[in-house]
Write an enzyme that holds these catalytic residues in place. Sequence first.
Site, PDB file in Angstrom:
ATOM      1  N   LYS A 161      37.526  21.202  30.016  1.00  0.00           N
ATOM      2  CA  LYS A 161      37.798  21.450  28.596  1.00  0.00           C
ATOM      3  C   LYS A 161      38.137  22.919  28.432  1.00  0.00           C
ATOM      4  O   LYS A 161      37.719  23.753  29.246  1.00  0.00           O
ATOM      5  CB  LYS A 161      36.559  21.109  27.758  1.00  0.00           C
ATOM      6  CG  LYS A 161      36.837  20.905  26.293  1.00  0.00           C
ATOM      7  CD  LYS A 161      37.336  19.506  25.991  1.00  0.00           C
ATOM      8  CE  LYS A 161      37.746  19.357  24.538  1.00  0.00           C
ATOM      9  NZ  LYS A 161      38.067  17.964  24.186  1.00  0.00           N
ATOM     10  N   ASP A 199      43.041  18.796  21.064  1.00  0.00           N
ATOM     11  CA  ASP A 199      41.691  18.591  20.518  1.00  0.00           C
ATOM     12  C   ASP A 199      41.749  19.199  19.118  1.00  0.00           C
ATOM     13  O   ASP A 199      42.848  19.419  18.582  1.00  0.00           O
ATOM     14  CB  ASP A 199      40.617  19.259  21.389  1.00  0.00           C
ATOM     15  CG  ASP A 199      39.202  18.853  20.986  1.00  0.00           C
ATOM     16  OD1 ASP A 199      38.800  17.725  21.272  1.00  0.00           O
ATOM     17  OD2 ASP A 199      38.487  19.671  20.358  1.00  0.00           O
TER      18      ASP A 199
HETATM   19  P1  NDP Z   1      41.871  17.596  14.221  1.00  0.00           P
HETATM   20  O1  NDP Z   1      41.952  19.072  14.296  1.00  0.00           O
HETATM   21  O2  NDP Z   1      43.122  16.794  14.146  1.00  0.00           O
HETATM   22  O3  NDP Z   1      40.978  17.165  12.963  1.00  0.00           O
HETATM   23  C1  NDP Z   1      39.651  17.565  12.854  1.00  0.00           C
HETATM   24  C2  NDP Z   1      39.114  17.107  11.511  1.00  0.00           C
HETATM   25  O4  NDP Z   1      37.734  17.422  11.432  1.00  0.00           O
HETATM   26  C3  NDP Z   1      39.776  17.815  10.335  1.00  0.00           C
HETATM   27  O5  NDP Z   1      39.740  16.970   9.214  1.00  0.00           O
HETATM   28  C4  NDP Z   1      38.867  19.025  10.145  1.00  0.00           C
HETATM   29  O6  NDP Z   1      38.914  19.572   8.833  1.00  0.00           O
HETATM   30  C5  NDP Z   1      37.512  18.432  10.440  1.00  0.00           C
HETATM   31  N1  NDP Z   1      36.635  19.469  11.014  1.00  0.00           N
HETATM   32  C6  NDP Z   1      36.835  20.189  12.131  1.00  0.00           C
HETATM   33  N2  NDP Z   1      35.845  21.076  12.326  1.00  0.00           N
HETATM   34  C7  NDP Z   1      35.008  20.891  11.286  1.00  0.00           C
HETATM   35  C8  NDP Z   1      33.793  21.495  10.913  1.00  0.00           C
HETATM   36  N3  NDP Z   1      33.238  22.475  11.662  1.00  0.00           N
HETATM   37  N4  NDP Z   1      33.183  21.057   9.786  1.00  0.00           N
HETATM   38  C9  NDP Z   1      33.735  20.068   9.024  1.00  0.00           C
HETATM   39  N5  NDP Z   1      34.894  19.462   9.323  1.00  0.00           N
HETATM   40  C10 NDP Z   1      35.509  19.872  10.447  1.00  0.00           C
HETATM   41  O7  NDP Z   1      40.989  17.140  15.461  1.00  0.00           O
HETATM   42  P2  NDP Z   1      40.879  15.711  16.147  1.00  0.00           P
HETATM   43  O8  NDP Z   1      40.984  14.655  15.120  1.00  0.00           O
HETATM   44  O9  NDP Z   1      41.780  15.709  17.312  1.00  0.00           O
HETATM   45  O10 NDP Z   1      39.388  15.763  16.734  1.00  0.00           O
HETATM   46  C11 NDP Z   1      38.251  15.316  15.982  1.00  0.00           C
HETATM   47  C12 NDP Z   1      37.087  15.065  16.921  1.00  0.00           C
HETATM   48  O11 NDP Z   1      37.461  14.059  17.873  1.00  0.00           O
HETATM   49  C13 NDP Z   1      36.632  16.262  17.760  1.00  0.00           C
HETATM   50  O12 NDP Z   1      35.249  16.157  17.981  1.00  0.00           O
HETATM   51  C14 NDP Z   1      37.373  16.054  19.071  1.00  0.00           C
HETATM   52  O13 NDP Z   1      36.738  16.706  20.144  1.00  0.00           O
HETATM   53  C15 NDP Z   1      37.276  14.540  19.197  1.00  0.00           C
HETATM   54  N6  NDP Z   1      38.246  13.912  20.068  1.00  0.00           N
HETATM   55  C16 NDP Z   1      39.595  14.063  19.867  1.00  0.00           C
HETATM   56  C17 NDP Z   1      40.486  13.423  20.700  1.00  0.00           C
HETATM   57  C18 NDP Z   1      41.950  13.469  20.462  1.00  0.00           C
HETATM   58  O14 NDP Z   1      42.687  12.755  21.181  1.00  0.00           O
HETATM   59  N7  NDP Z   1      42.451  14.228  19.514  1.00  0.00           N
HETATM   60  C19 NDP Z   1      40.017  12.621  21.848  1.00  0.00           C
HETATM   61  C20 NDP Z   1      38.592  12.466  21.921  1.00  0.00           C
HETATM   62  C21 NDP Z   1      37.765  13.120  21.076  1.00  0.00           C
HETATM   63  P3  NDP Z   1      39.760  20.908   8.580  1.00  0.00           P
HETATM   64  O15 NDP Z   1      41.194  20.529   8.761  1.00  0.00           O
HETATM   65  O16 NDP Z   1      39.413  21.319   7.184  1.00  0.00           O
HETATM   66  O17 NDP Z   1      39.285  21.906   9.602  1.00  0.00           O
END
Ligand code: NDP
Length: 444
Positions: free
Chosen positions: A126, A166
Amino acid sequence: MGYVDEVLERVRTKNAAEPEFLQAVEEFMESVRPVIDANEDLYRKEAILERITEPDRQIKFRVAWVDDNGQAQVNTGYRVQFNNAIGPYKGGLRLHPSVYIGIIKFLGFEQIFKNSLTGLPIGGGKGGSDFDPKGKSDREVMAFCQAFMTELSKYIGADIDVPAGDIGTGAREIGYLFGQYKRIKNLYEGVLTGKGLTYGGSLARTEATGYGVLYLTEELLKCNGKDIAGKTIAVSGSGNVAIYAIQKAQQLGAKPVTCSDSTGWIYDPEGIDVALLKEVKEVNRARLTEYAAKRPSAEYHEGKGVWSVKVDIALPCATQNELLIDDAKALVANGVQAVVEGANMPTSLDATKYLQDAGVLFVPGKASNAGGVATSALEMSQNSERLSWTFEEVDSRLKGIMVNIYHNIDDAAKRYGKEGDYVAGANIAGFEKVCEAMIAQGIN
Ligand code: NDP
């Protein structure tokens, strides 16, 4: 003191300033305790637990870039290559101000077992940076990505380490990173996944994590005598995972009624309008207030709160430790039947235990969100054979992988007398394969 507790003590002492990493290791160790107890002498002699909790390599570097005002900015870049016993390191790059080595280590550690569960030949890694893409111009994001890749390119390669997206790293960032890698190395290879479709990306990769969460949820419910159709769902987040989880949930006949971002959340009793959510988040990169302004049925609330809504299923899809003990209590009081993690480690350890004790079906992210990395591995396969598969082909393989993961973790839990404990099942099934490969490859 038994071997598991000895190593836990050692990991706690060595990594005291990294609570997220310790949380991930503690959950893992508790789960694999029966496996270790059954063969303690061998594992102790091989130092399996010491080796698996110590990354192969941690790379930390300066990322200097120039903003739109001509001012130089400095961020910190990380890549943790955790374990490559079963394949090249594989795992995303997180761009978020909260990133520090403890976050990257927790994610890299979880990735080892997740990747193992996919059944595909990928090891765990990562990376990321404390850079915040939010509010930056495209040129600033490009400048950062080029500077980041200039250093990272020394350590990665299609058969060495293959990063992906991510939080904060989407299609735009992957494009800039790939362009810089190619320019520096003069090499056109599948060194990143999540690429655009015009330059080696895979159909269905964008949708894969969210879709995969729902394929697993559907199988989980089916095998527990329930049907996903007609269920109401609370989803957190509104990024890549959340959007496609909501989309697939609707295709399966369920009704997601919430989503959130880091400033607030939406309750939409008529069901989330995915097309509008995509327009707000993917096109306009705007806040959820814009969704509420355009959707009469939606209520917008500041702060946190999606877990207070009465639903049948909860899918945390935002970030780590976003579903805490009080949230678990509220969900149980409202009769939740299943909690399936879309994000990595969104549920705290005490909240997980509370849900499990209350009889809620609970699946940890390392199993349920593995569809993203699995499809990344399918992208690597397509790059290697220089072919592209159809959407239907990738999607049907993804579904097969997720159904298989459910049965693997279910079987592993049963084998150790922990039927229905999918946390234990996921850790055990993921660990067994990596452990066997490590032992076969000798001490290193
Ligand atoms: P994105 O950046 O596309 O979206 C993240 C979402 O979560 C946004 O709505 C964001 O809001 C919110 N968010 C992020 N950090 C915080 C925080 N500290 N507090 C509150 N809300 C938060 O990321 P992904 O959708 O790709 O990833 C989401 C999760 O899934 C993570 O844990 C990631 O590790 C996991 N994941 C992702 C994969 C992928 O293929 N993308 C695969 C496997 C796991 P805002 O825009 O306001 O920051």
